[in-house]
Design an enzyme around this catalytic site. Structure first.
Site, PDB file in Angstrom:
ATOM      1  N   GLY A 606     -46.730  -7.567  50.793  1.00 53.01           N
ATOM      2  CA  GLY A 606     -47.927  -6.911  51.306  1.00 53.01           C
ATOM      3  C   GLY A 606     -48.391  -7.575  52.576  1.00 53.01           C
ATOM      4  N   GLY A 608     -51.977  -8.791  54.076  1.00 48.70           N
ATOM      5  CA  GLY A 608     -53.387  -8.941  53.730  1.00 48.70           C
ATOM      6  C   GLY A 608     -54.257  -8.919  54.968  1.00 48.70           C
ATOM      7  N   GLY A 611     -52.663 -11.687  57.540  1.00 52.75           N
ATOM      8  CA  GLY A 611     -51.337 -12.269  57.432  1.00 52.75           C
ATOM      9  C   GLY A 611     -50.462 -11.478  56.494  1.00 52.75           C
ATOM     10  N   ASP A 725     -65.465  -8.317  52.638  1.00 48.31           N
ATOM     11  CA  ASP A 725     -64.361  -7.381  52.875  1.00 48.31           C
ATOM     12  C   ASP A 725     -63.847  -6.820  51.553  1.00 48.31           C
ATOM     13  OD1 ASP A 725     -62.652  -5.892  54.424  1.00 48.31           O
ATOM     14  OD2 ASP A 725     -61.141  -7.482  54.616  1.00 48.31           O
TER      15      ASP A 725
END
Ligand SMILES: *[C@@H]1O[C@H](CO)[C@@H](O)[C@H](O)[C@H]1NC(C)=O
Ligand SMILES: *[C@@H]1O[C@H](CO)[C@@H](O)[C@H](O)[C@H]1NC(C)=O
Ligand SMILES: *[C@@H]1O[C@H](CO)[C@@H](O)[C@H](O)[C@H]1NC(C)=O
Ligand SMILES: *[C@@H]1O[C@H](CO)[C@@H](O)[C@H](O)[C@H]1NC(C)=O
Ligand SMILES: *[C@@H]1O[C@H](CO)[C@@H](O)[C@H](O)[C@H]1NC(C)=O
Ligand SMILES: *[C@@H]1O[C@H](CO)[C@@H](O)[C@H](O)[C@H]1NC(C)=O
Length: 927
Positions: A606, A608, A611, A725
């Site tokens: 993934g 993020g 990063g 977030d």
């Protein structure tokens, strides 16, 4: 310096202004104030409006709101957002019942779009909190009360956000025994619902159809969570034939329309403002269909959890003694919840479904009797009725005290301080002042008071008395020495005579009696100087006392108000946060270790916040997620150390655990526990959705887990941690599908003691709190906003932002969901993948809370703890419903309904609380 007294008085306006209209009999007892208006006028329905221009305080504004052309709504009066109260005092006839209505149309009068929130009170009783959530819609509050004196005060106070304002204030006098209740001496009736069922248009029915100008709202107006869950087969019916109603009951026009449950039942759900609480509730029925001889209409009321109420059978025609006649069963004291669901279900031997024409639900609102000093203080006021300080209105102490008094903090506060220095008071001291038995301080200095100093023996708590700089005559009463608490006595510069009582001189007291030419100290020493006995107060203070007494008062007052606007002093961060070094607690991995664990960054799982994330496995077999931060990014590095410091200290079952970090060769790497089931986002509409959609109860559990994690950040950490977030891709799922919140990269510490932290706005489009975006003021409510968006995603399976999904007029999930939910159309947003495997109640609970979370203003949003509680409620509702669904739900619910009907049909008598009109005429209590 005289601070302006921001209050006004309205008494006797009603009388003087209404005399010209008294020829129109029907208008007697009506007062319609057009707040902020400039002239009297008659509106299109024949109500006479008068401006509130006798009011000295506040400012007027003109607004323009699309679709609102009524003149009384084009103006308003607004008041400063301070800690005072602003009152209207209206004349009423004592021992008469009235309907009081206040309305508020914000219309962005301050051009700030700063939605106001403030309190409204009646006399000393808190009536309601006015929360504006839409600039263009009218908030209305109605109250039914029995007048207990010749005036009633309505006050606005406690400006929490924005400026308090008011658009209209209306008073309607009732007649006879209408709305009598046995509790009326102690309780008001606060109107929660007054519904005209089967209404032919959206327009309410009111004056002149209703001679008391009650507003009967149309059931066809779409409002959020109001009259939703309407049963299939609900049809409107109406008649033109006259209906027999006595003069107090709903207007004929209201009774001429109704709804009928053609499929056997009528169901409704509505939110009741101010509930849970005890209610006065009445339904109004009239048979307005012509039933054939072999047809019948019999039904029962079903309220969840109140089985005993279902025993009574309504047969309108029989109960009302004929067709087209009113039957009005009701309850004088019924406990109702905030979310009221009710149903009328036909009995098994009835051929027709239930019918209802109208309904009223009022909440009992306990009166606060107010300060016990009202009578005494009114005596003082009446002496100086032309002075503006007497015209503040309302209770002297509640909800906030007048500018010149201070009160004790008891539920029924007494006056403990009076400050009337320099108010040009003349004549004797009003004797009523000596009846204020709680008095501690009395400041009457610098006036033109004459006559003797009265006997204050009754005021045993008196500590400070300022009577200096007046024209008092006579002797200093001995009785002053008997006041046990007296500490300061100032009587200088008057025309007192005789000798100073010796027991006053021997008392431990600050005492100044200079400047009284004929006042002597005992037999020996003649003195024109004050005497200090006791040394608690320095002499310099005394020397200045007469000069600065006013200043003292004002300073004292200002301090008092400042206390209400608490000035926060930023506290220092705890030492532990000062460290810039990554925390000792987090494990430091070597780059070699990481490379070996990830097989040279082979498997990317993934990307993020800042990063790329790789899968890894440590030597001992533990699976890890390795987040490699983007290189050469100053921000990234700062966030790195921030996150390491933070995460190493925060441990919670619902927060993704940081295992360690690595900082070598320009690399900044974070090592987390590996979450086997990926992100919530993938499950809702990403790569994992196909074929393995998560069901509703699972979604609720995920929401619960995530909320627990956030709650821990908001309440379990000191200083508070704001995530900043939150989004569905930051909620990760472990092997057991338990959810954990991840990615604290954007988290910043909220400094203790300050409500927000200003910093560069960061977050993800679609989840970003608009208020935070505009103001850059970060609070925990910004996380609540983002969480609301996640709840909407859970309900709908839709992305937060999507160009395709939301149709023409919506850009994002919030607007789209709001449109549907507020129209009661929740089905329109429910994820089709959920099929029908969910309970509508639990869905509603979450939908409503989600909308609360995404309110435009932070202080209107709930805390994450409140949201968590709601999710948990929804889970228990859903679990119950799920077990029913599994064990053939339809049959189960049918059975329970039948069994209650069977009990009912065996008991053909009426339940006590369901009374017929005949009884209510004989005994008005029984309505
Ligand atoms: C009240 O009266 C005083 C004295 O006449 C005056 O100075 C003050 O401005 C008045 N306050 C208001 C708000 O009208
Ligand atoms: C209200 O105004 C909107 C546009 O602002 C218009 O579309 C709508 O028809 C109006 N409704 C009424 C009842 O006047
Ligand atoms: C004013 O309103 C706030 C928020 O609504 C409330 O917390 C506070 O207790 C109220 N203060 C008074 C004096 O009623
Ligand atoms: C008040 O009551 C009287 C009879 O008691 C009735 O004639 C009159 O119409 C009532 N007024 C209103 C406004 O209903
Ligand atoms: C209503 O009933 C409750 C409980 O039976 C009681 O406590 C209350 O005093 C009654 N009256 C009002 C106005 O709430
Ligand atoms: C007191 O009265 C005097 C004269 O009557 C007047 O000039 C002054 O403004 C008054 N002061 C207040 C505070 O009302």
């Amino acid at each position: 310096m005289e601070s302006p007294i921001p209050f006004f008085f309205y008494s006797s306006l009603a009388l003087s202004l209404f005399l010209p209209f008294s020829s129109s009999q029907i208008m007697q007892g009506f007062i319609s104030l057009d707040c902020g208006g400039t002239e009297s006028f008659t509106d299109e329905i024949g109500l006479e409006w008068t401006p509130d221009n006798k009011v000295n305080y506040g400012e007027t504004s003109t607004i323009s709101v699309a679709n609102e052309t009524r003149k009384q709504y084009t103006t308003l009066r607004h008041f400063p957002a301070d800690s005072r109260k602003y009152c209207y005092t209206l004349d009423v006839v004592s021992r008469t019942r009235y309907l009081l209505r206040a309305s508020f149309l914000y219309g962005n009068f301050d051009t700030n779009n700063f939605y106001p929130k403030f309190d409204i009170s009646v006399g000393a009783t808190h009536w309601s909190t006015i929360v504006i959530s839409d600039a263009n819609s009218i908030e209305t509050r109605e109250l039914i009360f029995l007048a207990s004196s010749s005036t009633v005060s309505v006050c606005l106070s406690n400006a929490t956000t924005g400026q308090p304002f008011i658009s209209t204030l209306e008073l309607r006098q009732f007649n006879g025994s209408i709305y009598f209740t046995q509790y009326e001496q102690q309780f008001y009736l606060s109107v929660s619902a007054r519904i005209n069922f089967g209404a032919e248009s959206d327009a309410p029915i009111r004056y002149p159809d209703d001679p008391f100008d009650r507003i009967w709202e149309s059931d066809s107006v779409k409002k959020a969570n109001y009259l939703v869950d309407v049963a299939a087969g609900t049809e409107k019916i109406s008649t033109n034939l006259p209906i027999f109603v006595n003069s107090e009951m709903p207007p004929m026009k209201v009774m001429q329309t109704a709804v009928v449950g053609t499929a056997g039942s009528l169901t409704y759900r509505l939110n009741l403002e101010g509930f849970p609480g005890n209610a006065w509730a009445v339904t109004y029925f009239a048979e307005i269909e012509d039933l054939r001889p072999n047809e019948s209409r019999k039904f029962r009321l079903v309220l969840p959890g109140q089985a005993e109420l279902s025993k009574a059978i309504v047969n309108i025609e029989e109960n009302a003694l004929g067709k087209y006649r009113l039957y009005e069963p009701g309850y004088t004291n019924l406990t109702l919840p905030f979310v009221l669901s009710f149903k009328f279900g036909k009995t098994s031997d009835s051929s027709k479904g239930p019918l209802v024409n109208a309904m009223e639900i009022n909440k009992y609102l306990e009166k606060n009797e107010g300060s016990p000093d009202v009578a005494a203080i009114s005596g003082v006021l009446s002496r100086y009725s032309s002075a503006n300080w007497t015209q503040e209105g309302g209770d002297p102490c509640l909800p906030v005290p007048w500018s010149w008094v201070r009160c004790s903090s008891d539920p029924q506060p007494s006056i403990i301080s009076i400050s009337l220095s320099g108010k040009n008071l003349t004549g004797n001291i009003p004797s009523d002042i000596t009846k204020l038995v709680g008095l501690v301080e009395l400041w009457l200095d610098g006036n033109m008071l004459t006559g003797p100093i009265p006997d204050f023996t009754g005021c045993t708590d008196l500590k400070i008395i300022h009577l200096e700089n007046n024209q008092f005559t006579g002797v200093l009463p001995d009785s002053l020495a008997n006041l046990p608490s007296l500490r300061e006595l100032y009587v200088q510069n008057n025309m007192l005579s005789g000798t100073v009582p010796s027991n006053l001189l021997s008392k431990d007291l600050v005492f100044n009696y200079s400047g009284n030419i004929n006042l002597h100290r005992g037999s020996k020493i003649k003195s024109h100087m004050y005497i200090i006995i006791g040394s608690a107060v320095g002499a310099s203070v005394l020397l200045l006392a007469t000069v600065i007494s006013c200043l003292v008062i004002h300073k004292g007052k200002r301090r008092y108000y400042e206390k209400d606007h608490i000035v926060s002093v930023p506290t220092q961060r705890p030492a532990s946060w000062k460290s810039d070094d990554p925390a000792e607690a987090a494990h430091c991995f070597s780059l070699a270790e990481i490379e070996s664990a990830t097989n040279n960054f082979e498997k990317r799982i993934g990307s993020g916040g800042f990063g790329i994330v790789y899968y890894g496995k440590l030597k001992e077999g533990k699976e890890i997620a390795v987040k490699v931060l983007r290189n050469n990014s100053y921000q990234g590095k700062r966030e790195f150390s921030n996150e390491v410091t933070l995460l190493s200290r925060i441990h919670h079952r619902n927060l993704v655990q940081l295992l360690g970090y690595c900082r070598e060769e320009e690399n900044s790497i974070l090592v987390y526990e590996f979450m086997h089931n990926g992100t919530l986002k993938e499950h809702l509409y990403g790569s994992l959705e196909n074929g393995r959609s998560i069901n509703w109860i699972k979604r609720l559990e995920i929401a619960e887990d995530a909320a627990k994690g956030i709650e821990y950040l908001h309440t379990g950490c000191n200083p508070v941690v704001i995530h900043r977030d939150l989004k569905s891709s930051n909620i990760l799922l472990d092997r057991q599908m338990k959810a954990k919140v991840s990615d604290f990269g954007l988290s910043k510490l909220a400094v203790d003691g300050v409500s927000h932290v200003s910093s560069i706005v960061r977050g993800t489009v679609g989840y970003l709190d608009p208020e935070y975006y505009i103001s850059q003021q970060l609070t925990d409510k910004s996380d609540v906003y983002s969480f609301g968006v996640i709840l909407l995603e859970l309900i709908s399976g839709q992305e937060a932002i999507s160009n395709e999904s939301f149709g023409l007029h919506c850009r994002n999930i919030v607007q789209w969901a709001k449109l549907h939910i507020e129209c009661g159309d929740i089905q329109g947003i429910i994820d089709p993948l959920l099929g029908n495997k969910y309970d509508l109640q639990s869905m509603w609970k979450i939908a409503e809370k989600a909308l609360m979370c995404v309110q435009p203003h932070g202080d209107m949003r709930p805390s994450i703890s409140e949201v968590l509680k709601e999710i948990q409620d929804a889970i228990s509702i859903e679990r119950e419903a799920e077990s029913l669904r599994e064990g053939n739900s339809d049959e189960a619910s049918r059975n329970s309904f039948h069994s209650s009907m069977n009990i009912g049909s065996m008991d053909l008598g009426r339940a006590e609380s369901f009374l017929s009109i005949d009884e209510s005429v004989a005994q008005p209590t029984a309505r």
